[in-house]
Motif scaffolding. Structure first.
Motif, PDB file in Angstrom:
ATOM      1  N   GLY A  65       4.077  18.641  35.935  1.00 17.35           N
ATOM      2  CA  GLY A  65       3.650  18.571  34.534  1.00 17.35           C
ATOM      3  C   GLY A  65       4.737  18.105  33.597  1.00 17.35           C
ATOM      4  O   GLY A  65       4.868  18.610  32.471  1.00 17.35           O
ATOM      5  N   GLY A  66       5.560  17.168  34.040  1.00 19.17           N
ATOM      6  CA  GLY A  66       6.558  16.579  33.139  1.00 19.17           C
ATOM      7  C   GLY A  66       7.860  17.338  33.033  1.00 19.17           C
ATOM      8  O   GLY A  66       8.714  17.005  32.200  1.00 19.17           O
ATOM      9  N   ALA A  67       8.027  18.375  33.866  1.00 19.80           N
ATOM     10  CA  ALA A  67       9.293  19.119  33.818  1.00 19.80           C
ATOM     11  C   ALA A  67       9.734  19.443  35.237  1.00 19.80           C
ATOM     12  O   ALA A  67       8.904  19.600  36.137  1.00 19.80           O
ATOM     13  CB  ALA A  67       9.120  20.406  33.018  1.00 19.80           C
ATOM     14  N   PRO A  68      11.037  19.542  35.457  1.00 18.79           N
ATOM     15  CA  PRO A  68      11.499  19.901  36.796  1.00 18.79           C
ATOM     16  C   PRO A  68      11.091  21.337  37.135  1.00 18.79           C
ATOM     17  O   PRO A  68      11.075  22.196  36.260  1.00 18.79           O
ATOM     18  CB  PRO A  68      13.018  19.783  36.722  1.00 18.79           C
ATOM     19  CG  PRO A  68      13.376  19.644  35.291  1.00 18.79           C
ATOM     20  CD  PRO A  68      12.140  19.337  34.504  1.00 18.79           C
ATOM     21  N   VAL A  69      10.758  21.559  38.391  1.00 17.05           N
ATOM     22  CA  VAL A  69      10.381  22.900  38.830  1.00 17.05           C
ATOM     23  C   VAL A  69      11.553  23.852  38.622  1.00 17.05           C
ATOM     24  O   VAL A  69      11.403  24.978  38.188  1.00 17.05           O
ATOM     25  CB  VAL A  69       9.982  22.894  40.323  1.00 17.05           C
ATOM     26  CG1 VAL A  69       9.617  24.288  40.792  1.00 17.05           C
ATOM     27  CG2 VAL A  69       8.832  21.927  40.536  1.00 17.05           C
ATOM     28  N   ARG A  70      12.740  23.374  38.939  1.00 19.12           N
ATOM     29  CA  ARG A  70      13.944  24.155  38.670  1.00 19.12           C
ATOM     30  C   ARG A  70      15.104  23.169  38.543  1.00 19.12           C
ATOM     31  O   ARG A  70      14.986  22.013  38.909  1.00 19.12           O
ATOM     32  CB  ARG A  70      14.209  25.206  39.738  1.00 19.12           C
ATOM     33  CG  ARG A  70      14.536  24.669  41.124  1.00 19.12           C
ATOM     34  CD  ARG A  70      15.156  25.766  41.966  1.00 19.12           C
ATOM     35  NE  ARG A  70      16.415  26.165  41.379  1.00 19.12           N
ATOM     36  CZ  ARG A  70      16.784  27.428  41.162  1.00 19.12           C
ATOM     37  NH1 ARG A  70      16.005  28.419  41.512  1.00 19.12           N
ATOM     38  NH2 ARG A  70      17.948  27.700  40.601  1.00 19.12           N
ATOM     39  N   GLY A  71      16.215  23.661  38.024  1.00 23.65           N
ATOM     40  CA  GLY A  71      17.351  22.761  37.873  1.00 23.65           C
ATOM     41  C   GLY A  71      17.169  21.838  36.691  1.00 23.65           C
ATOM     42  O   GLY A  71      16.358  22.086  35.815  1.00 23.65           O
ATOM     43  N   MET A  72      17.965  20.784  36.675  1.00 22.85           N
ATOM     44  CA  MET A  72      18.007  19.923  35.504  1.00 22.85           C
ATOM     45  C   MET A  72      17.785  18.476  35.898  1.00 22.85           C
ATOM     46  O   MET A  72      18.463  17.569  35.412  1.00 22.85           O
ATOM     47  CB  MET A  72      19.345  20.124  34.796  1.00 22.85           C
ATOM     48  CG  MET A  72      19.556  21.586  34.396  1.00 22.85           C
ATOM     49  SD  MET A  72      21.270  22.057  33.969  1.00 22.85           S
ATOM     50  CE  MET A  72      22.042  22.185  35.586  1.00 22.85           C
ATOM     51  N   ALA A  73      16.803  18.271  36.796  1.00 21.39           N
ATOM     52  CA  ALA A  73      16.529  16.913  37.273  1.00 21.39           C
ATOM     53  C   ALA A  73      16.181  15.987  36.120  1.00 21.39           C
ATOM     54  O   ALA A  73      16.457  14.783  36.177  1.00 21.39           O
ATOM     55  CB  ALA A  73      15.394  16.943  38.292  1.00 21.39           C
ATOM     56  N   ASP A  74      15.579  16.548  35.044  1.00 24.49           N
ATOM     57  CA  ASP A  74      15.209  15.704  33.901  1.00 24.49           C
ATOM     58  C   ASP A  74      16.432  15.020  33.295  1.00 24.49           C
ATOM     59  O   ASP A  74      16.396  13.847  32.937  1.00 24.49           O
ATOM     60  CB  ASP A  74      14.453  16.512  32.840  1.00 24.49           C
ATOM     61  CG  ASP A  74      15.120  17.851  32.531  1.00 24.49           C
ATOM     62  OD1 ASP A  74      15.940  18.319  33.348  1.00 24.49           O
ATOM     63  OD2 ASP A  74      14.811  18.424  31.469  1.00 24.49           O
ATOM     64  N   ALA A  75      17.541  15.772  33.219  1.00 21.85           N
ATOM     65  CA  ALA A  75      18.763  15.192  32.651  1.00 21.85           C
ATOM     66  C   ALA A  75      19.271  14.052  33.513  1.00 21.85           C
ATOM     67  O   ALA A  75      19.810  13.060  33.010  1.00 21.85           O
ATOM     68  CB  ALA A  75      19.842  16.273  32.514  1.00 21.85           C
ATOM     69  N   CYS A  76      19.102  14.178  34.834  1.00 24.13           N
ATOM     70  CA  CYS A  76      19.542  13.120  35.747  1.00 24.13           C
ATOM     71  C   CYS A  76      18.626  11.907  35.657  1.00 24.13           C
ATOM     72  O   CYS A  76      19.076  10.760  35.681  1.00 24.13           O
ATOM     73  CB  CYS A  76      19.575  13.632  37.187  1.00 24.13           C
ATOM     74  SG  CYS A  76      20.729  14.994  37.434  1.00 24.13           S
ATOM     75  N   LEU A  77      17.319  12.166  35.577  1.00 23.49           N
ATOM     76  CA  LEU A  77      16.363  11.059  35.483  1.00 23.49           C
ATOM     77  C   LEU A  77      16.577  10.277  34.189  1.00 23.49           C
ATOM     78  O   LEU A  77      16.595   9.047  34.186  1.00 23.49           O
ATOM     79  CB  LEU A  77      14.923  11.595  35.555  1.00 23.49           C
ATOM     80  CG  LEU A  77      14.508  12.100  36.939  1.00 23.49           C
ATOM     81  CD1 LEU A  77      13.236  12.936  36.868  1.00 23.49           C
ATOM     82  CD2 LEU A  77      14.330  10.919  37.897  1.00 23.49           C
ATOM     83  N   THR A  78      16.782  11.005  33.092  1.00 20.15           N
ATOM     84  CA  THR A  78      17.020  10.357  31.803  1.00 20.15           C
ATOM     85  C   THR A  78      18.237   9.440  31.881  1.00 20.15           C
ATOM     86  O   THR A  78      18.235   8.333  31.344  1.00 20.15           O
ATOM     87  CB  THR A  78      17.232  11.424  30.708  1.00 20.15           C
ATOM     88  OG1 THR A  78      16.073  12.267  30.676  1.00 20.15           O
ATOM     89  CG2 THR A  78      17.440  10.779  29.336  1.00 20.15           C
ATOM     90  N   ALA A  79      19.274   9.927  32.590  1.00 21.40           N
ATOM     91  CA  ALA A  79      20.524   9.156  32.705  1.00 21.40           C
ATOM     92  C   ALA A  79      20.299   7.818  33.377  1.00 21.40           C
ATOM     93  O   ALA A  79      20.995   6.838  33.089  1.00 21.40           O
ATOM     94  CB  ALA A  79      21.566   9.953  33.478  1.00 21.40           C
ATOM     95  N   ILE A  80      19.322   7.757  34.296  1.00 18.09           N
ATOM     96  CA  ILE A  80      19.091   6.485  34.986  1.00 18.09           C
ATOM     97  C   ILE A  80      17.858   5.779  34.421  1.00 18.09           C
ATOM     98  O   ILE A  80      17.349   4.824  35.006  1.00 18.09           O
ATOM     99  CB  ILE A  80      18.973   6.671  36.513  1.00 18.09           C
ATOM    100  CG1 ILE A  80      17.774   7.559  36.867  1.00 18.09           C
ATOM    101  CG2 ILE A  80      20.262   7.271  37.082  1.00 18.09           C
ATOM    102  CD1 ILE A  80      17.416   7.494  38.346  1.00 18.09           C
TER     103      ILE A  80
END
Lengths: 317, 317
Positions: free
Chosen positions: A231-246
């Protein structure tokens, strides 16, 4: 059945425990990310390999998801008393022993893959755990703060800064010149199916795929991934920050597209993402929250089932 | 007053604590034995330097005489679980931190003398502690057992075998090629008096004296020693086994003769050895049991007083 799974840390390790329970008869080889390995106090620390080893070996701190159960922090406190840093990386006394043994073996000339095998002699994880490479690959993150634009070690960004400073870019330094560790390509080639657990698609799975030869070997196989995004958010951790970076959107669809059509055959998404469609990839919605061991085993089972189904369909063509 | 003292482990460290209390105004430089240093688990362990540092810094296990107070052994147990040895050397968690910092600094290129100074920044021992050399000198012991005649590291003989197997010979390997650490010769040259605490005359004081240049520098000074032998037996430890190995009787007289006329000016012996005479050396009997801090300080005070007396007599001549 022979299964190869790529794995990062906590999410990958929990998925693997479910996989081992779901298909106890399978011969599972885990290719572990080493991009976030770091030398601390002169000791070589391999956070992802250890999380997999401790989780599957029954030594993990269950609540925290990393580090050892029943851990104490005497050594770290004493190092602090000497003014030795960094203090932001949580190394416990039990954990220190792992890094001491590893560092001693590496200094004696053993490769990381041999060291990992030796450490697993104790933990008996029930899978074969191989680091992606014996060469040094270090994930660095470019940030910009009051000290200007600079590259820092992934762990400093992830653990010390908790990914609170935007990553301008992420690079697996040394990956281009690295070689897969002994056994990695052989395991992939001999595998019936390859699974991508819900690990970080950038700094875990992405880093493993950056080791020359691994991506191509996997592309020749039936590959099923489990979305780390619900639903648009990582289950845990900060994968969103990594995806945004790339420059990739934090969505189950975008991650599947990131892995790419040539690589991924099937993609498990959560029911919240039931409307996701990706051209050329079989997307299946199901509950993806690894809320307990049974739920996790069911997810792993579903991934294996989808892979077997897609492999048979491919063979029937 | 400037005092230089040579020191081994427990006996030397306790004497030094008494010395610091007895002459608080003195500037004390301690030249520490490094011959029983050992690499364990890839970490550099300096038992004598640490015993001096912990004892004078208030961190010692008082009852045991070595290692840290309030120590725990989690790391050691975990290393054992990995099958990593040796298990016979008692490294505690607090102690491990010292060895980790030391090893990291040595690997970064710092010399042992600089590392020791950095470690002492924390402990503030109230003396300047310098290792006898920055070069590697290792005391080896030749034994003969069911595996035949062979040389083993001093610690293996001392700690694992508890000196129960006779030493056929003892050698400070590397001593001949070693150089005194920076500051050692300068401290001796600038000293008013030099003291030999009741440390092991063979593997502690003897090893320090084996570093080229140190013996000659000391010989030019007024030197007073405290006998480690009382009534034909070592006060503590297994000095008798070391003396036997080099063909020296276990007696206060024989140890004074071992140090030699050219080196030693005064010699404190216990009242049990009041009849000891050594040609050319001023022998003074007094109680030598370091039974408590006050008794120890009184012994140290007596050693300083004798040294000052002998120095004045020499100057008056």
């Amino acid at each position: 059945m022979k299964i190869v799974a790529l794995a990062g840390g906590i999410g990958g390790a929990r998925f693997l425990r479910g996989l081992r329970a779901a298909v106890p008869e399978a011969e599972i080889t885990v290719i572990g990310n080493t991009g976030d390995d770091i030398s601390l106090f002169g000791l070589r620390v391999c956070p992802d390999l250890d999380t997999v080893m401790y989780t599957l070996g029954g030594g993990i701190d269950e609540e925290q998801g990393w580090g050892r159960a029943g851990e104490t922090f005497t050594v770290k406190e004493e190092l602090g008393a000497y003014g030795a840093g960094p203090g932001w990386f949580g190394l416990g006394d039990r954990d220190f022993a792992t890094h001491i043994v590893r560092t001693q073996m590496l200094a004696a000339g053993y490769k990381l893959s041999a060291v990992t095998e030796a450490l697993c002699d104790r933990w008996k994880p029930g899978v074969r755990l191989i680091p992606m490479t014996d060469d040094q690959v270090e994930t660095h993150v470019v940030i910009e703060d009051e000290r200007g634009r600079r590259a820092i070690h992934f762990q400093e960004w992830w653990v010390r800064l908790r990914a609170s400073v935007p990553a301008l870019s992420i690079a697996a330094v040394g990956a281009e010149e690295s070689k897969p560790a002994p056994g990695v390509l052989e395991a992939i080639e001999g595998a019936d199916v390859v699974l991508f657990p819900p690990s970080n698609p950038v700094v875990s799975i992405g880093t493993i795929l950056a080791v020359p030869g691994i991506r191509d070997a996997i592309a020749a196989k039936t590959v099923v991934g489990v979305s780390p995004i619900i639903g648009g958010a990582p289950v845990r951790g900060m994968a969103d920050a990594c995806l945004t970076a790339i420059g990739v959107e934090t969505s189950a669809r975008a991650v599947a597209e990131l892995y790419g059509l040539g690589l991924l055959d099937g993609w498990l998404v959560d029911e919240a993402d039931a409307d996701v469609r990706v051209e050329g990839i079989e997307v299946r919605p199901r509950p993806l929250l690894m809320s307990d061991p049974d739920a996790t085993a069911a997810i792993a089972r579903a991934a294996v089932d989808l892979a077997v189904e897609l492999k048979r369909a491919e063979e029937a063509r």
